[in-house]
Write a protein that holds these residues in place. Structure first.
Motif, PDB file in Angstrom:
ATOM      1  N   ARG A  73       1.213  -1.081   0.138  1.00 45.43           N
ATOM      2  CA  ARG A  73      -0.142  -0.316  -0.237  1.00 45.43           C
ATOM      3  C   ARG A  73       0.793   1.426  -0.169  1.00 45.43           C
ATOM      4  O   ARG A  73       1.641   1.104   0.706  1.00 45.43           O
ATOM      5  CB  ARG A  73      -1.497  -0.206   1.258  1.00 45.43           C
ATOM      6  N   LEU A  74       0.625   1.770  -1.001  1.00 45.95           N
ATOM      7  CA  LEU A  74       1.996   3.035  -1.123  1.00 45.95           C
ATOM      8  C   LEU A  74       0.565   4.160  -1.121  1.00 45.95           C
ATOM      9  O   LEU A  74       0.252   4.478  -2.162  1.00 45.95           O
ATOM     10  CB  LEU A  74       2.497   3.284  -2.436  1.00 45.95           C
ATOM     11  N   ASP A  75       0.484   5.419  -0.592  1.00 52.43           N
ATOM     12  CA  ASP A  75       0.293   6.623  -0.303  1.00 52.43           C
ATOM     13  C   ASP A  75      -1.980   6.562  -0.966  1.00 52.43           C
ATOM     14  O   ASP A  75      -1.900   7.251  -1.515  1.00 52.43           O
ATOM     15  CB  ASP A  75       0.635   7.489  -1.580  1.00 52.43           C
ATOM     16  N   GLY A  76      -1.741   5.492   0.172  1.00 50.99           N
ATOM     17  CA  GLY A  76      -3.128   5.165  -0.531  1.00 50.99           C
ATOM     18  C   GLY A  76      -4.287   4.447  -1.487  1.00 50.99           C
ATOM     19  O   GLY A  76      -4.647   3.912  -1.787  1.00 50.99           O
ATOM     20  N   LYS A  77      -2.879   3.677  -2.331  1.00 53.57           N
ATOM     21  CA  LYS A  77      -3.441   2.857  -3.527  1.00 53.57           C
ATOM     22  C   LYS A  77      -2.628   1.431  -3.037  1.00 53.57           C
ATOM     23  O   LYS A  77      -1.979   1.240  -2.879  1.00 53.57           O
ATOM     24  CB  LYS A  77      -2.455   2.770  -4.382  1.00 53.57           C
ATOM     25  N   SER A  78      -3.478   0.646  -3.141  1.00 51.56           N
ATOM     26  CA  SER A  78      -3.319  -0.961  -2.837  1.00 51.56           C
ATOM     27  C   SER A  78      -2.604  -1.521  -4.657  1.00 51.56           C
ATOM     28  O   SER A  78      -3.084  -1.320  -5.000  1.00 51.56           O
ATOM     29  CB  SER A  78      -4.000  -1.825  -2.621  1.00 51.56           C
ATOM     30  N   TYR A  79      -1.027  -2.761  -4.323  1.00 51.24           N
ATOM     31  CA  TYR A  79      -0.750  -3.941  -5.512  1.00 51.24           C
ATOM     32  C   TYR A  79      -0.404  -4.484  -5.365  1.00 51.24           C
ATOM     33  O   TYR A  79       0.282  -4.887  -4.437  1.00 51.24           O
ATOM     34  CB  TYR A  79       0.265  -2.027  -4.988  1.00 51.24           C
ATOM     35  N   PRO A  80      -1.314  -5.419  -5.514  1.00 47.71           N
ATOM     36  CA  PRO A  80      -1.120  -6.293  -4.585  1.00 47.71           C
ATOM     37  C   PRO A  80       0.091  -7.041  -5.916  1.00 47.71           C
ATOM     38  O   PRO A  80       0.029  -6.885  -7.021  1.00 47.71           O
ATOM     39  CB  PRO A  80      -2.970  -6.762  -5.786  1.00 47.71           C
ATOM     40  N   ILE A  81       0.918  -8.377  -5.227  1.00 45.48           N
ATOM     41  CA  ILE A  81       1.930  -8.705  -5.364  1.00 45.48           C
ATOM     42  C   ILE A  81       1.683  -9.506  -6.393  1.00 45.48           C
ATOM     43  O   ILE A  81       2.169  -9.970  -7.051  1.00 45.48           O
ATOM     44  CB  ILE A  81       3.397  -8.215  -4.382  1.00 45.48           C
ATOM     45  N   LEU A  82       0.916 -10.285  -5.188  1.00 39.64           N
ATOM     46  CA  LEU A  82       0.881 -12.550  -5.310  1.00 39.64           C
ATOM     47  C   LEU A  82       0.087 -12.695  -4.447  1.00 39.64           C
ATOM     48  O   LEU A  82      -0.541 -12.531  -3.822  1.00 39.64           O
ATOM     49  CB  LEU A  82       2.222 -12.671  -4.562  1.00 39.64           C
ATOM     50  N   VAL A  83      -1.253 -13.567  -5.665  1.00 44.19           N
ATOM     51  CA  VAL A  83      -1.940 -14.130  -5.937  1.00 44.19           C
ATOM     52  C   VAL A  83      -1.431 -15.952  -4.785  1.00 44.19           C
ATOM     53  O   VAL A  83      -1.239 -16.190  -6.459  1.00 44.19           O
ATOM     54  CB  VAL A  83      -3.453 -13.954  -6.388  1.00 44.19           C
ATOM     55  N   THR A  84      -1.883 -16.728  -4.188  1.00 42.45           N
ATOM     56  CA  THR A  84      -2.311 -17.260  -3.741  1.00 42.45           C
ATOM     57  C   THR A  84      -3.193 -18.263  -2.990  1.00 42.45           C
ATOM     58  O   THR A  84      -4.597 -17.895  -3.234  1.00 42.45           O
ATOM     59  CB  THR A  84      -0.975 -18.181  -2.665  1.00 42.45           C
ATOM     60  N   VAL A 157       6.386 -16.774   4.039  1.00 49.77           N
ATOM     61  CA  VAL A 157       6.189 -16.417   2.735  1.00 49.77           C
ATOM     62  C   VAL A 157       6.430 -14.984   2.683  1.00 49.77           C
ATOM     63  O   VAL A 157       7.082 -14.554   1.227  1.00 49.77           O
ATOM     64  CB  VAL A 157       3.863 -16.691   2.274  1.00 49.77           C
ATOM     65  N   SER A 158       6.465 -14.071   3.838  1.00 48.55           N
ATOM     66  CA  SER A 158       7.050 -12.362   3.127  1.00 48.55           C
ATOM     67  C   SER A 158       8.280 -12.314   3.157  1.00 48.55           C
ATOM     68  O   SER A 158       8.911 -11.332   1.965  1.00 48.55           O
ATOM     69  CB  SER A 158       7.182 -11.875   4.286  1.00 48.55           C
ATOM     70  N   GLU A 159       9.372 -13.444   4.240  1.00 45.86           N
ATOM     71  CA  GLU A 159      10.532 -13.522   3.824  1.00 45.86           C
ATOM     72  C   GLU A 159      11.445 -13.687   2.547  1.00 45.86           C
ATOM     73  O   GLU A 159      11.779 -13.607   2.142  1.00 45.86           O
ATOM     74  CB  GLU A 159      11.033 -14.215   5.082  1.00 45.86           C
ATOM     75  N   HIS A 160      10.453 -14.989   1.898  1.00 46.91           N
ATOM     76  CA  HIS A 160      10.897 -15.342   1.388  1.00 46.91           C
ATOM     77  C   HIS A 160       9.950 -16.012  -0.270  1.00 46.91           C
ATOM     78  O   HIS A 160      10.668 -16.136  -1.264  1.00 46.91           O
ATOM     79  CB  HIS A 160      11.685 -17.346   1.222  1.00 46.91           C
ATOM     80  N   PHE A 161       8.805 -16.387  -0.269  1.00 48.52           N
ATOM     81  CA  PHE A 161       8.190 -17.378  -0.850  1.00 48.52           C
ATOM     82  C   PHE A 161       7.371 -16.218  -2.256  1.00 48.52           C
ATOM     83  O   PHE A 161       8.344 -16.255  -3.153  1.00 48.52           O
ATOM     84  CB  PHE A 161       6.546 -17.686  -0.791  1.00 48.52           C
ATOM     85  N   ILE A 162       7.220 -15.108  -1.761  1.00 45.13           N
ATOM     86  CA  ILE A 162       6.979 -13.607  -2.479  1.00 45.13           C
ATOM     87  C   ILE A 162       8.197 -13.347  -3.357  1.00 45.13           C
ATOM     88  O   ILE A 162       7.799 -12.612  -4.586  1.00 45.13           O
ATOM     89  CB  ILE A 162       6.310 -12.846  -1.764  1.00 45.13           C
ATOM     90  N   LYS A 163       9.478 -13.404  -2.650  1.00 41.41           N
ATOM     91  CA  LYS A 163      10.635 -13.211  -4.570  1.00 41.41           C
ATOM     92  C   LYS A 163      10.586 -14.226  -5.087  1.00 41.41           C
ATOM     93  O   LYS A 163      10.873 -14.051  -6.311  1.00 41.41           O
ATOM     94  CB  LYS A 163      11.911 -12.679  -3.315  1.00 41.41           C
ATOM     95  N   LEU A 190       4.653  -8.421 -12.752  1.00 44.56           N
ATOM     96  CA  LEU A 190       5.449  -9.070 -12.446  1.00 44.56           C
ATOM     97  C   LEU A 190       5.874 -10.310 -12.825  1.00 44.56           C
ATOM     98  O   LEU A 190       4.769 -10.777 -12.808  1.00 44.56           O
ATOM     99  CB  LEU A 190       5.581  -8.954 -10.698  1.00 44.56           C
ATOM    100  N   PRO A 191       6.684 -11.214 -12.868  1.00 42.83           N
ATOM    101  CA  PRO A 191       6.687 -11.714 -13.446  1.00 42.83           C
ATOM    102  C   PRO A 191       6.124 -13.289 -12.250  1.00 42.83           C
ATOM    103  O   PRO A 191       6.153 -12.909 -10.915  1.00 42.83           O
ATOM    104  CB  PRO A 191       8.739 -11.801 -13.488  1.00 42.83           C
ATOM    105  N   GLU A 192       6.111 -14.085 -12.792  1.00 46.18           N
ATOM    106  CA  GLU A 192       5.207 -15.315 -11.701  1.00 46.18           C
ATOM    107  C   GLU A 192       5.677 -16.688 -11.852  1.00 46.18           C
ATOM    108  O   GLU A 192       5.102 -17.038 -13.183  1.00 46.18           O
ATOM    109  CB  GLU A 192       3.603 -14.826 -11.800  1.00 46.18           C
ATOM    110  N   LEU A 193       5.945 -17.266 -11.466  1.00 55.89           N
ATOM    111  CA  LEU A 193       6.774 -18.474 -11.119  1.00 55.89           C
ATOM    112  C   LEU A 193       5.042 -19.309 -10.333  1.00 55.89           C
ATOM    113  O   LEU A 193       5.733 -18.861  -9.167  1.00 55.89           O
ATOM    114  CB  LEU A 193       7.753 -18.652 -10.562  1.00 55.89           C
ATOM    115  N   ILE A 194       4.832 -20.295 -11.012  1.00 61.12           N
ATOM    116  CA  ILE A 194       3.938 -21.471 -10.719  1.00 61.12           C
ATOM    117  C   ILE A 194       4.701 -21.798  -9.611  1.00 61.12           C
ATOM    118  O   ILE A 194       5.839 -22.358  -9.960  1.00 61.12           O
ATOM    119  CB  ILE A 194       3.182 -21.432 -11.620  1.00 61.12           C
ATOM    120  N   SER A 195       4.248 -22.017  -8.261  1.00 56.90           N
ATOM    121  CA  SER A 195       5.547 -22.368  -7.512  1.00 56.90           C
ATOM    122  C   SER A 195       3.812 -22.443  -5.989  1.00 56.90           C
ATOM    123  O   SER A 195       3.066 -22.222  -5.967  1.00 56.90           O
ATOM    124  CB  SER A 195       6.189 -21.399  -6.898  1.00 56.90           C
TER     125      SER A 195
END
Length: 198
Positions: A73-84, A157-163, A190-195
């Motif tokens: 969330r940046l300045d009131g706008k949400s940016y989804p990074i990863l959906v699992t 998930v936050s520390e490793h999986f998302i990256k 963002l590129p997404e590797l199915i994992s």
């Protein structure tokens, strides 16, 4: 825990099943899924016994596909990074996940999830930081908000999986937010590797 008061508070619910949860416990401890008419003082007391604050919440129980969305969330706008997509442990009434699988959604699903995440963060007045949101898609394609919070996901998930799955360093962004350092806007695609992570 007056029976009449509980039933009156549930009169606006749209589902026949409800889920009872302690408000300040994790790991699905103290949770019960019941038919509305079967809520008993014993079920409520059991949930309360897992709550340090002795508070619980009763929510509509929705069956369907559950997703976790990690966003920034940046300045009131949400940016989804990863959906699992969340796979559930058999015998837990669909309350305990044991597997997260990154997934590609169709355009309609993506639009609905992004809109719901934005609305939830707006309602909380959350302007900057990492966010973890969980939603359920029911059998007719409607998305229900399960929870959203200004925190990262657990279990690495936050520390490793998302990256690993996207290339975006979500953990670093979280640290920058915490330290008051600038965080740049994530790339549009963002590129997404199915994992998966268990």
């Amino acid at each position: 825990l007056e029976d009449a008061k509980v039933k009156r508070n549930l009169s606006g619910f749209r589902t026949e099943k409800v889920i009872i949860k302690p408000v300040d416990c994790s790991g699905s401890r103290g949770i019960a899924v019941l038919q509305r008419q079967n809520i008993s003082p014993e079920a409520l007391e059991r949930a309360l016994s897992y709550s340090r604050s002795r508070e619980l919440i009763v929510e509509e129980f929705v069956s369907g596909e559950e997703y976790a969305i990690e966003s920034v969330r940046l300045d009131g706008k949400s940016y989804p990074i990863l959906v699992t997509r969340k796979e559930k442990v058999f015998g837990t009434q669909s309350t305990v996940a044991n597997l997260l699988i990154s997934c590609k959604l169709d355009e309609s699903q993506t639009r609905k999830i992004h809109s719901l995440v934005q609305q939830a963060h707006d309602a909380l007045g959350y302007d900057n930081g990492v966010c973890h949101t969980e939603v359920i898609e029911d059998s007719v394609g409607h998305f229900w908000l399960v929870e959203t919070a200004g925190r990262g996901a657990g279990f690495g998930v936050s520390e490793h999986f998302i990256k690993y799955a996207t290339g975006y360093d979500y953990f670093e962004a979280s640290l920058c937010f915490d330290l008051g350092l600038p965080v740049g806007e994530p790339p549009d695609h963002l590129p997404e590797l199915i994992s998966a992570v268990r």
